[in-house]
Design a protein around this motif. Structure first.
Motif, short mmCIF file in Angstrom:
data_model
loop_
_atom_site.label_atom_id
_atom_site.label_comp_id
_atom_site.label_asym_id
_atom_site.label_seq_id
_atom_site.Cartn_x
_atom_site.Cartn_y
_atom_site.Cartn_z
N ASP A 227 -9.31 7.40 -12.72
CA ASP A 227 -8.20 6.85 -13.32
C ASP A 227 -7.04 7.74 -13.24
N ALA A 228 -7.07 8.83 -12.91
CA ALA A 228 -5.69 9.82 -12.85
C ALA A 228 -5.26 9.48 -11.36
N GLU A 229 -6.11 9.50 -10.49
CA GLU A 229 -5.42 9.25 -9.19
C GLU A 229 -5.10 7.60 -9.09
N LEU A 230 -5.66 6.68 -9.71
CA LEU A 230 -5.31 5.58 -9.66
C LEU A 230 -3.76 5.52 -10.42
N MET A 235 2.01 4.94 -10.05
CA MET A 235 3.40 5.33 -10.58
C MET A 235 4.22 5.86 -9.33
N GLY A 236 3.75 5.99 -8.33
CA GLY A 236 4.45 6.15 -6.92
C GLY A 236 5.09 5.07 -6.39
N ILE A 237 4.82 3.94 -6.99
CA ILE A 237 5.39 2.61 -6.63
C ILE A 237 6.80 2.67 -7.28
N ASN A 238 7.78 2.28 -6.58
CA ASN A 238 9.42 2.36 -6.98
C ASN A 238 9.26 1.34 -8.06
N VAL A 291 -9.77 -2.11 -14.00
CA VAL A 291 -8.73 -2.87 -14.66
C VAL A 291 -7.56 -1.93 -14.67
N VAL A 292 -6.38 -2.01 -13.81
CA VAL A 292 -5.01 -1.51 -13.62
C VAL A 292 -3.88 -2.46 -14.27
N THR A 293 -3.27 -1.99 -15.28
CA THR A 293 -2.05 -2.66 -15.62
C THR A 293 -0.87 -1.86 -15.50
N PHE A 294 0.24 -2.23 -14.65
CA PHE A 294 1.55 -1.45 -14.90
C PHE A 294 2.67 -2.37 -15.12
N PRO A 334 1.20 -7.55 -4.37
CA PRO A 334 0.53 -6.91 -3.45
C PRO A 334 0.63 -5.21 -2.97
N ILE A 335 1.66 -4.67 -3.58
CA ILE A 335 1.88 -3.53 -3.41
C ILE A 335 0.90 -2.77 -4.39
N GLY A 336 0.76 -3.18 -5.70
CA GLY A 336 -0.26 -2.85 -6.52
C GLY A 336 -1.66 -2.87 -6.06
N GLU A 337 -2.01 -3.98 -5.54
CA GLU A 337 -3.32 -3.98 -4.87
C GLU A 337 -3.69 -3.18 -3.59
N ALA A 338 -2.36 -2.91 -2.84
CA ALA A 338 -2.59 -1.91 -1.62
C ALA A 338 -3.19 -0.40 -2.43
N MET A 339 -2.27 0.04 -3.17
CA MET A 339 -2.37 1.32 -4.12
C MET A 339 -3.77 1.48 -4.56
#
Length: 357
Positions: A227-230, A235-238, A291-294, A334-339
């Motif tokens: 979870d921390a690495e996800l 968070m590294g996405i603009n 499940v990741v939400t941002f 697609p950026i979130g999916e990629a990460m």
């Protein structure tokens, strides 16, 4: 600068928004995975600018060129080098921004750290860099798909317009410009984005990414927590300003008896009956959907006049011209999916040695 992410399945991106090209080198990818440039292009087309009326009209084809690491349609186990050429740059719109700091951008922080920056489209801080991540993520998705793991994202909120969780249509996500799983909600989202664009303003949004099929046991208990690495990857996405795993901040208003996911045995496999944990307990995957939400902030580049200062500290105002997204959430899917895919691929490879048998 830290431009490399991952341990076993790792990638390094390079390039600037208005340079001749951007690209990525993927290292640690196992041999034998079927990969073609068309596999990368599907996700790059979903991220590329100019794809709909709710995105920036910068016309980039984002054609991925694979220069190494793939032979006869399969990965060789050596570094995979991918190049994406920039073809529709217009740096003239940024000439007046060279010596001032745009509100909401990384202009000031880059200048404060290095004392020199590429002001053309934000240079390295531009979201243009994320095309490289999407290309790398497409390879990670292929690796995961071979192991029965699927990663799917969608937009669940734009401004105050929220999808209520009903009428989920997987096919609808790519049928509408907002990538919402419900057509009626997507139409309202589109109208809100276009209204903001007409006013010269921008909107934020929320994206959900779900990974189905990930086995239990991925992740480490302390500093290599899944979870921390996800969260770090997202968070590294603009423009990302918040990340949740599972119920996230809603957990604060729940009781333990409500939030705890009871376990049961199904076909000889231990599974959680509910999934408030978002598929992760103690930093390790449970086998339930991850499940990741941002949340992404409203686009910083707007033509409305704003106050700022110059490099020398003089007060001034700025109107950001050029071609910008009125809402970045739609292209962030697609950026979130990629990460998420890149983190899972990395942990799949890292977890192979967790047991002797």
């Amino acid at each position: 600068m830290s431009n490399t992410f991952g341990r076993k399945f790792r990638f390094t991106t390079w390039g600037e928004s208005h340079g001749p090209a951007i690209g990525v080198v993927v290292d640690g990818c196992p041999a034998g995975i079927s990969v073609e440039e068309a596999d990368l292009q599907r996700d790059l087309d979903r991220r590329r600018p100019g794809q709909s009326k709710v995105t920036t009209q910068r016309a980039e084809e984002d054609r991925a060129e694979i220069f190494s690491g793939v032979f006869e349609g399969k990965t060789t186990g050596t570094p995979i080098s991918i190049l994406i050429r920039n073809k529709d740059t217009d740096s003239s719109k940024y000439d007046n921004l060279k010596n001032l700091f745009r509100p909401g951008h990384a202009d000031f922080t880059y200048w404060a750290k290095w004392g020199h920056r590429d002001h053309r489209g934000g240079g390295r801080s531009s979201a243009r860099e994320t095309a490289s991540r999407v290309a790398a993520g497409a390879i990670a998705k292929k690796y995961l798909a071979d192991r029965g793991i699927n990663v799917q994202g969608f937009v669940s909120q734009i401004a105050d317009i929220t999808w209520d969780g009903s009428n989920f249509d997987l096919e609808e996500i790519e049928r509408n410009s907002c990538r919402c799983p419900d057509a009626e909600t997507a139409l309202k989202m589109e109208e809100a984005i276009l209204a903001a664009r007409k006013e010269g303003d921008s909107l934020g949004g929320i994206i959900s990414v779900i990974a189905i099929g990930a086995p239990p046991g991925l992740g480490e208990p302390i500093y290599g927590r899944l979870d921390a690495e996800l969260a770090s990857a997202i968070m590294g996405i603009n423009a990302v300003k918040g990340v949740e795993i599972g119920s996230g901040f809603r957990a604060a208003s729940m009781k333990g008896s409500e939030h705890n996911d009871a376990f049961e045995m199904v076909d000889g496999i231990v599974v959680p009956r509910t999934n408030n944990a978002g598929g992760i307990l103690g930093g390790i995957s449970t086998g339930a959907p991850i499940v990741v939400t941002f949340a992404v902030k409203p686009t910083s580049s707007i033509p409305i006049e704003q106050e700022t200062v110059t490099v020398s500290g003089e007060k001034t105002t700025v109107r950001v011209e050029g071609r910008h997204d009125p809402c970045v959430a739609t292209r962030a899917v697609p950026i979130g999916e990629a990460m998420v895919a890149l983190v899972l691929a990395d942990h799949m490879l890292r977890g192979l040695g967790s047991r002797a048998k």
